[in-house]
Design a protein around this motif. Structure first.
Motif, mmCIF file in Angstrom:
data_model
loop_
_atom_site.group_PDB
_atom_site.id
_atom_site.type_symbol
_atom_site.label_atom_id
_atom_site.label_comp_id
_atom_site.label_asym_id
_atom_site.label_seq_id
_atom_site.Cartn_x
_atom_site.Cartn_y
_atom_site.Cartn_z
ATOM 1 N N GLY A 1 3.862 -4.225 -12.271
ATOM 2 C CA GLY A 1 3.879 -3.041 -11.061
ATOM 3 C C GLY A 1 3.062 -3.752 -9.864
ATOM 4 O O GLY A 1 2.755 -2.842 -9.063
ATOM 5 N N THR A 2 2.895 -4.874 -9.777
ATOM 6 C CA THR A 2 2.182 -5.394 -8.817
ATOM 7 C C THR A 2 2.474 -5.159 -7.315
ATOM 8 O O THR A 2 2.041 -4.773 -6.577
ATOM 9 N N THR A 3 3.744 -5.667 -7.425
ATOM 10 C CA THR A 3 4.409 -5.625 -5.896
ATOM 11 C C THR A 3 4.842 -4.121 -5.500
ATOM 12 O O THR A 3 4.490 -3.702 -4.333
ATOM 13 N N TRP A 4 5.185 -3.223 -6.271
ATOM 14 C CA TRP A 4 5.128 -1.621 -6.306
ATOM 15 C C TRP A 4 3.709 -1.037 -5.664
ATOM 16 O O TRP A 4 3.932 -0.491 -4.765
ATOM 17 N N VAL B 1 10.404 -8.260 -21.223
ATOM 18 C CA VAL B 1 11.810 -8.436 -20.863
ATOM 19 C C VAL B 1 11.773 -8.580 -19.340
ATOM 20 O O VAL B 1 12.599 -9.645 -18.959
ATOM 21 N N SER B 2 10.680 -8.351 -18.574
ATOM 22 C CA SER B 2 10.940 -8.526 -17.300
ATOM 23 C C SER B 2 10.321 -10.123 -17.011
ATOM 24 O O SER B 2 11.123 -10.804 -16.105
ATOM 25 N N LEU B 3 9.302 -10.551 -17.506
ATOM 26 C CA LEU B 3 8.947 -12.059 -17.804
ATOM 27 C C LEU B 3 10.150 -12.712 -18.038
ATOM 28 O O LEU B 3 10.350 -13.835 -17.370
HETATM 29 S S1 PPS Z 1 4.708 -9.976 -10.349
HETATM 30 O O1 PPS Z 1 5.727 -11.328 -10.245
HETATM 31 O O2 PPS Z 1 3.946 -10.127 -11.300
HETATM 32 O O3 PPS Z 1 4.223 -9.793 -9.013
HETATM 33 O O4 PPS Z 1 5.711 -8.959 -10.398
HETATM 34 P P1 PPS Z 1 5.350 -7.307 -10.639
HETATM 35 O O5 PPS Z 1 5.636 -6.843 -9.006
HETATM 36 O O6 PPS Z 1 4.169 -6.961 -11.172
HETATM 37 O O7 PPS Z 1 6.485 -6.634 -11.342
HETATM 38 C C1 PPS Z 1 7.906 -6.778 -11.103
HETATM 39 C C2 PPS Z 1 8.698 -5.672 -11.683
HETATM 40 O O8 PPS Z 1 8.479 -4.524 -11.067
HETATM 41 C C3 PPS Z 1 9.636 -4.017 -10.786
HETATM 42 N N1 PPS Z 1 9.552 -3.084 -9.451
HETATM 43 C C4 PPS Z 1 9.768 -1.753 -9.362
HETATM 44 N N2 PPS Z 1 10.163 -1.056 -10.050
HETATM 45 C C5 PPS Z 1 10.298 0.457 -9.591
HETATM 46 N N3 PPS Z 1 10.076 0.769 -8.459
HETATM 47 C C6 PPS Z 1 9.712 -0.133 -7.493
HETATM 48 N N4 PPS Z 1 9.766 0.203 -6.122
HETATM 49 C C7 PPS Z 1 9.771 -1.361 -8.019
HETATM 50 N N5 PPS Z 1 9.153 -2.628 -7.336
HETATM 51 C C8 PPS Z 1 9.154 -3.772 -8.126
HETATM 52 C C9 PPS Z 1 10.542 -5.114 -10.393
HETATM 53 O O9 PPS Z 1 12.006 -4.940 -10.574
HETATM 54 C C10 PPS Z 1 10.142 -5.761 -11.826
HETATM 55 O O10 PPS Z 1 10.612 -5.277 -13.051
HETATM 56 P P2 PPS Z 1 11.810 -5.527 -13.701
HETATM 57 O O11 PPS Z 1 11.771 -4.842 -14.949
HETATM 58 O O12 PPS Z 1 12.140 -7.150 -14.075
HETATM 59 O O13 PPS Z 1 13.099 -5.051 -12.840
#
Ligand code: PPS
Length: 309
Positions: free
Chosen positions: A59-62, A141-143
């Protein structure tokens, strides 16, 4: 639960790591031992800094977008014109180190570093940390998907293979378990706030209010509305300054997929087999033994260890 239909052959040559105090970093110009050592020992944290700290894919980017908009009082001028990595650089990367020189205080900075190698100067400062966690099965899964497009994570032929990599902690930034155990030692300190991706999903507005309280920022209703509206998955997906469209091919292979993938909780149920779930649970229970904090994903298993689907 099913096996991932998208299992494909690995297309990337295997990555090489160097280890810094036990933590693997991908050998690349953006991660160097000198730089990690510099961040740990010499980087000067400022009292009004706020750190967005996470294990990757949690959830970093969020959170970065939430913080950008909280600090602009909901004004989107900056979030629509400045790429997120320039608004809140990653302190441990060589690029991030350069980028943060252009920031004016209060700085909002990002890091995936584990607790034991984080900037030492933080621990004697008044700076704040927001630590965001996510159900580790969804992190896997995301990774797994992200590793197909990222240059820094080894990709794998299947979720099963990624599960092994993840449970061994044999990837950039190391073990999820060590990361969470390390950072959660800070629980209870007045400059540490933790929240989960799942809480953001369930109550985004309430979560933003809690984050504002922690940061001592007062937002009026209109500003709050703007934050909530502009950090929704669709809004971020449509914003090229938030969705990494402009991140160079040096970092992401855009031809293989997009960063903003699904953005849901519980996708692990579409990928994990019962056997993988059992295996995960056994390792999780062992590694998180006596851990004092309960998370929503602890409910993914019954007392007897059966998966709750
Ligand atoms: S990173 O590469 O470590 O910086 O990635 P990170 O941002 O921590 O995580 C990416 C996942 O967060 C999801 N994401 C969101 N989900 C819900 N709402 C919002 N606004 C949002 N923004 C980013 C993104 O889709 C990645 O999750 P997955 O499950 O792969 O979709």
């Amino acid at each position: 639960m099913q096996r991932d239909a998208g299992d494909v052959s690995s297309s990337k040559p295997s990555l090489e790591f160097f280890h810094y105090k036990g933590v693997p970093f991908t050998k690349d110009s953006i991660f160097t031992e000198e730089n990690i050592r510099f961040v740990e020992s010499e980087f000067q944290v400022q009292d009004d800094d706020v750190y967005n700290v996470t294990y990757p894919k949690s959830g970093t980017t969020w959170m970065l977008e939430i913080l950008s908009l909280i600090y602009s009082n909901g004004d989107t001028a900056r979030t629509r014109t400045v790429p997120n990595w320039l608004r809140s650089p990653w302190i441990e990367t060589t690029n991030g180190q350069e980028q943060l020189k252009d920031l004016t205080p209060p700085r909002v900075l990002t890091s995936h570093l584990p607790y034991h190698i984080f900037a030492k100067s933080f621990f004697t400062s008044k700076a704040k940390i927001i630590y965001t966690l996510r159900n580790p099965k969804d992190v896997v899964v995301s990774l797994y998907h992200f590793s197909k497009i990222s240059r820094f994570f080894q990709d794998a032929r299947s979720v099963d293979e990624y599960l092994d990599i993840f449970l061994r902690g044999d990837l950039l930034y190391g073990s999820w378990f060590d990361h969470v155990r390390g950072w959660m030692q800070m629980k209870g300190r007045s400059n540490f706030f933790f929240i989960t991706y799942e809480e953001l999903q369930q109550d985004l507005r309430g979560s933003v209010v809690r984050i504002c309280d922690f940061l001592g920022r007062e937002l009026d209703e209109a500003a709050l509305d703007s934050v909530v509206e502009n950090v929704a998955f669709k809004a971020m997906n449509d914003n090229k300054m938030a969705n990494y469209t402009y991140l160079s091919d040096e970092f992401l292979d855009h031809s293989k997929g997009s960063f903003m993938r699904k953005g849901i909780s519980g996708d692990w149920k579409n990928h994990f087999t019962i056997a993988q779930c059992d295996h995960f649970h056994r390792v999780y229970r062992e590694k998180m033994r006596n851990f004092p904090v309960k998370f929503s994903w602890d409910e993914d298993w019954t007392e007897e260890g059966a998966p709750v689907l």
